[in-house]
Scaffold this motif. Structure first.
Motif, PDB file in Angstrom:
ATOM      1  N   UNK A 159       0.823  -1.210   0.000  1.00 45.10           N
ATOM      2  CA  UNK A 159       0.000   0.000   0.000  1.00 45.10           C
ATOM      3  C   UNK A 159       0.862   1.266   0.000  1.00 45.10           C
ATOM      4  N   UNK A 160       1.970   1.231   0.730  1.00 46.22           N
ATOM      5  CA  UNK A 160       2.853   2.403   0.764  1.00 46.22           C
ATOM      6  C   UNK A 160       3.455   2.687  -0.605  1.00 46.22           C
ATOM      7  N   UNK A 161       3.878   1.644  -1.296  1.00 44.46           N
ATOM      8  CA  UNK A 161       4.427   1.844  -2.636  1.00 44.46           C
ATOM      9  C   UNK A 161       3.346   2.319  -3.604  1.00 44.46           C
ATOM     10  N   UNK A 162       2.138   1.803  -3.471  1.00 43.28           N
ATOM     11  CA  UNK A 162       1.051   2.253  -4.339  1.00 43.28           C
ATOM     12  C   UNK A 162       0.829   3.755  -4.222  1.00 43.28           C
ATOM     13  N   UNK A 163       0.909   4.267  -3.001  1.00 45.47           N
ATOM     14  CA  UNK A 163       0.597   5.681  -2.769  1.00 45.47           C
ATOM     15  C   UNK A 163       1.780   6.608  -3.023  1.00 45.47           C
ATOM     16  N   UNK A 164       2.960   6.061  -3.309  1.00 43.58           N
ATOM     17  CA  UNK A 164       4.157   6.884  -3.451  1.00 43.58           C
ATOM     18  C   UNK A 164       4.143   7.712  -4.728  1.00 43.58           C
ATOM     19  N   UNK A 165       3.725   7.089  -5.843  1.00 43.42           N
ATOM     20  CA  UNK A 165       3.786   7.770  -7.134  1.00 43.42           C
ATOM     21  C   UNK A 165       2.593   7.347  -8.002  1.00 43.42           C
TER      22      UNK A 165
END
Length: 264
Positions: free
Chosen positions: A120-126
């Motif tokens: 989820x963190x990577x999804x929201x990064x860019x």
């Protein structure tokens, strides 16, 4: 391409990209084999600033933190990139009691909670992020054939239980196909979820050895961590990757994938 974590799959990707003329930089714990040391912030930030594509294959740390995002998340998020990606796991789906799961299925309910949070963190990064959710990975020097040949394979039968898997070269093809495809989350799995016991039996047949004896989970003597792998049962659907990436697995089932390794 900047690759965080030159592990088994990422090294295979790096080799393919270089053979196609890409300039590839990777990170390792230490600066060996031409890689940049992960903790060398100056070198890594310079690589982030100069690259067009970034992907991470680094899993969460034992304490649950996401090491790449903790150290370089701001730099990656603010970089001028054409593409970004993260190699996640289908373990984020948890137990589906044998049902098919696609990218709309909820995540975070299984044993891979740290991986789910990282996903989820990577999804929201860019906005240009591609998340590749991967099941069990096999390929050259790391397959059921190798385990059978070494005598380390345990052929465990759990009624009704199946697993999905993917050949490492099919992951590489999917990542490369995504360079010109929409961002988003993609399951990268073959077309035939199957019991672990069937896969090992087929591997043994291919190299003409006696398959490991069939045993129950209780008789296998697994560690708690290894046993927890059998607490989950799901079939991973790959239709979105086929549609949006114009990708299909070269090895659509374990029989074709293992046959290619036996021939090699």
């Amino acid at each position: 391409m900047l690759i965080f974590g030159l592990g088994y799959t990422a090294t295979r990707l790096a080799d393919r990209l270089r053979s196609d003329g890409w300039q590839v930089t990777g990170t390792r714990r230490e600066a060996i084999d031409g890689a940049v040391a992960f903790d060398d912030s100056e070198a890594v930030c310079k690589a982030i600033a100069e690259t067009t594509h970034v992907i991470s294959s680094v899993p969460p740390a034992r304490d649950g933190t996401e090491p790449v995002l903790a150290k370089y998340g701001d730099a990656i998020g603010q970089a001028t990139l054409q593409w970004s990606g993260y190699l996640s796991s289908t373990g984020v789906y948890g137990d589906a009691q044998g049902a098919w799961v696609d990218e709309t299925a909820p995540i975070g309910n299984g044993r891979r909670k740290a991986r789910s949070e990282a996903d989820l963190q990577w999804q929201s990064l860019r906005q240009d992020m591609r998340i590749f959710r991967l099941p069990g990975i096999y390929g050259p020097r790391r397959s059921p054939i190798d385990r059978v040949r070494k005598g380390t394979a345990k052929r465990i039968y759990v009624p009704g239980q199946v697993f999905s898997r993917i050949h490492v070269d099919d992951i590489v093809e999917a990542v490369m196909a995504s360079f010109t495809a929409p961002s988003g989350v993609y399951n990268i799995a073959d077309d035939l979820p199957a019991p672990q016991s069937d896969v090992l039996a087929h591997a043994a047949r291919l190299i003409a050895v006696e398959p490991p004896p069939l045993m129950s989970l209780d008789d296998a003597g697994l560690s708690a961590a290894a046993r927890s792998f059998y607490d989950e049962n799901r079939r991973v659907a790959n239709g979105k990757a086929k549609r949006e990436l114009n990708w299909k697995p070269r090895y659509p089932d374990y029989q074709s994938g293992l046959a290619s390794l036996a021939d090699a």
